[in-house]
Design an enzyme around this catalytic site. Structure first.
Site, mmCIF file in Angstrom:
data_model
loop_
_atom_site.group_PDB
_atom_site.id
_atom_site.type_symbol
_atom_site.label_atom_id
_atom_site.label_comp_id
_atom_site.label_asym_id
_atom_site.label_seq_id
_atom_site.Cartn_x
_atom_site.Cartn_y
_atom_site.Cartn_z
ATOM 1 N N VAL A 68 0.812 -1.227 0.000
ATOM 2 C CA VAL A 68 0.000 0.000 0.000
ATOM 3 C C VAL A 68 0.842 1.272 0.000
ATOM 4 C CG1 VAL A 68 -2.030 -1.045 1.104
ATOM 5 C CG2 VAL A 68 -0.270 0.038 2.541
ATOM 6 N N SER A 147 -8.191 3.632 14.951
ATOM 7 C CA SER A 147 -7.825 2.854 16.144
ATOM 8 C C SER A 147 -8.310 3.611 17.372
ATOM 9 C CB SER A 147 -6.300 2.717 16.192
ATOM 10 O OG SER A 147 -5.866 2.470 17.515
ATOM 11 N N TYR A 160 2.059 5.619 15.717
ATOM 12 C CA TYR A 160 0.849 4.885 15.334
ATOM 13 C C TYR A 160 -0.389 5.779 15.515
ATOM 14 C CZ TYR A 160 -2.555 1.021 15.367
ATOM 15 O OH TYR A 160 -3.618 0.187 15.105
ATOM 16 N N ALA A 162 -0.617 9.039 15.801
ATOM 17 C CA ALA A 162 -0.623 10.236 14.948
ATOM 18 C C ALA A 162 -1.072 9.875 13.536
ATOM 19 C CB ALA A 162 0.771 10.859 14.916
ATOM 20 N N LYS A 164 -2.981 7.346 12.701
ATOM 21 C CA LYS A 164 -4.402 6.988 12.749
ATOM 22 C C LYS A 164 -5.272 8.246 12.898
ATOM 23 C CE LYS A 164 -4.092 2.479 12.401
ATOM 24 N NZ LYS A 164 -4.550 1.779 11.202
ATOM 25 N N ILE A 193 -8.156 -5.875 19.529
ATOM 26 C CA ILE A 193 -8.673 -7.013 18.773
ATOM 27 C C ILE A 193 -7.591 -8.091 18.725
ATOM 28 C CG2 ILE A 193 -9.720 -7.760 16.596
ATOM 29 C CD1 ILE A 193 -11.225 -5.459 18.061
#
Ligand code: NAI
Length: 258
Positions: A68, A147, A160, A162, A164, A193
Site C-alpha cells: 500500500v 484505532s 501509530y 498520529a 491513525k 482485537i
C-alpha cells in the site's frame, strides 16, 4: 441474505490487509454478503489462503499482491477490479502496521515507516478508489481503519496514533469532497482485537496485556476480527446509506486501556 440492505451481490470490493486478522475476516464477510472481493496484501501466501477459503465457501475472491505504500501498485489493484468487473463499490483500507517507541526515543525512520503505511497507504487507497468510483459513477463506500489510539494518549503510540488520527482527518475531509458523487467515507476505530498485531506470543503475556481491556470494558472481553468485519460490512453496505464522515468505534466500550 435476510436483510437486503446488507446484500452486496453484484458489487466489487477491495480489501487491503486481507492476508490475516481484521482484513481477512472482512474479506470473508464481504464475500459472504455477495461481493466479489479483491484480497490485497504484501503477504502473497496469506492472500492466496484468504481467497481460497472464500472460494471454498462459495464466494468470489481474487488474491492481489499489494504494497500500500506504492501508489502505482494501489492503482493497479483498482484497475484490475475495474477491468474485470467494471465497477468498484467498496474500498476497505485495512492494511496497517504497529510501532511502539517512547516519544523521546522515536527516530525519523520510525515515523516515516509508520506514516508511509498507516497514513499514505490509506491516502492512496482513498484517492485511487474515489477516482474510480467517480469515473464509473458508482455510489461507493470507502472505509478506513483508525484505532482507539485516536481517542487517548498511550505510552509508545506516538507514531501509530498520529498516523491513525491523520486517517480520521482524511476520512472526514474526503467525505465532504466526494459526497456530491454519492460516495461515502467512514472510519472504524477498533479497540483491542485479537490478531497477530496484538499477539504477545505466550499465554501469560497475552493475559497480562489483555487484562486492562477486560477490566475496563463493560462487555468484559477483548475483540475478535469478526467484530470489526461486521462494522466494516455495515459501513460498506446500504445499511449505512445516510452515514458519512463518521467514526464507528467497535471497542467493547473502552478505547485504549493502558
Ligand atoms: P495484522 O498485523 O494481523 O494484519 C495486518 C495486515 O496488513 C497483514 O496481513 C500485513 O501483511 C498487511 N500489511 C502491512 N503492511 C502492508 C503494506 N505496506 N501493504 C499491504 N499490506 C500490508 O493486523 P490487524 O490487527 O488485523 O490490523 C488491521 C488494521 O486494524 C490495521 O490498520 C490496524 O492498525 C488496525 N487496528 C488493529 C487493532 C487491533 O487491536 N488488532 C486495533 C485498532 C486498529
Amino acid at each position: 441474505m435476510p436483510l437486503t440492505a446488507y446484500d452486496l451481490t453484484g458489487r466489487t470490493a477491495i480489501v487491503t490487509g486481507a492476508a490475516r486478522g481484521i482484513g481477512r475476516a472482512t474479506a470473508a464477510l464481504l464475500a459472504e454478503a455477495g461481493a466479489t472481493v479483491y484480497c490485497a496484501d504484501l503477504d502473497d501466501r496469506g492472500i492466496e489462503a484468504t481467497a481460497a477459503a472464500i472460494t471454498a465457501a462459495g464466494g468470489s475472491a481474487h488474491p492481489r499482491p499489494l504494497d500500500v505504500t506504492r501508489r502505482d501498485q494501489v492503482a493497479a489493484v483498482v484497475d484490475a477490479a475495474l477491468d474485470a468487473t467494471g465497477r468498484l463499490d467498496v474500498m476497505a483500507n485495512i492494511a496497517g502496521i504497529m510501532h511502539s517507541s517512547a516519544v523521546l526515543e522515536t527516530e525519523d525512520a520510525d515515523l516515516d515507516r509508520v506514516w508511509n503505511t498507516n497514513f499514505k497507504g490509506v491516502l492512496y487507497g482513498c484517492q485511487e478508489a474515489a477516482r474510480a468510483m467517480i469515473a464509473t459513477a458508482t455510489r461507493g463506500s470507502i472505509v478506513t481503519m483508525a484505532s482507539g489510539a485516536i481517542d487517548t494518549g498511550a505510552p509508545g503510540l506516538l507514531c501509530y496514533g498520529a498516523a491513525k488520527a491523520a486517517v480520521v482527518q482524511l476520512t472526514k475531509t474526503l467525505a465532504t469532497e466526494v459526497g456530491r458523487h454519492g460516495i461515502r467515507v467512514n472510519a472504524v476505530a477498533p479497540g483491542w482485537i485479537r490478531t497477530a498485531m496484538t499477539d504477545r506470543h505466550t499465554a501469560e503475556a497475552q493475559q497480562q496485556a489483555e487484562k486492562p481491556m477486560i477490566r475496563m470494558s463493560p462487555l468484559g472481553r477483548v475483540g475478535e476480527p469478526e467484530d470489526i468485519a461486521h462494522a466494516v460490512l455495515h459501513l460498506a453496505s446500504d445499511a449505512s446509506s445516510f452515514t458519512t464522515g463518521q467514526i464507528l468505534r467497535p471497542n467493547g466500550g473502552v478505547a485504549m486501556p493502558w
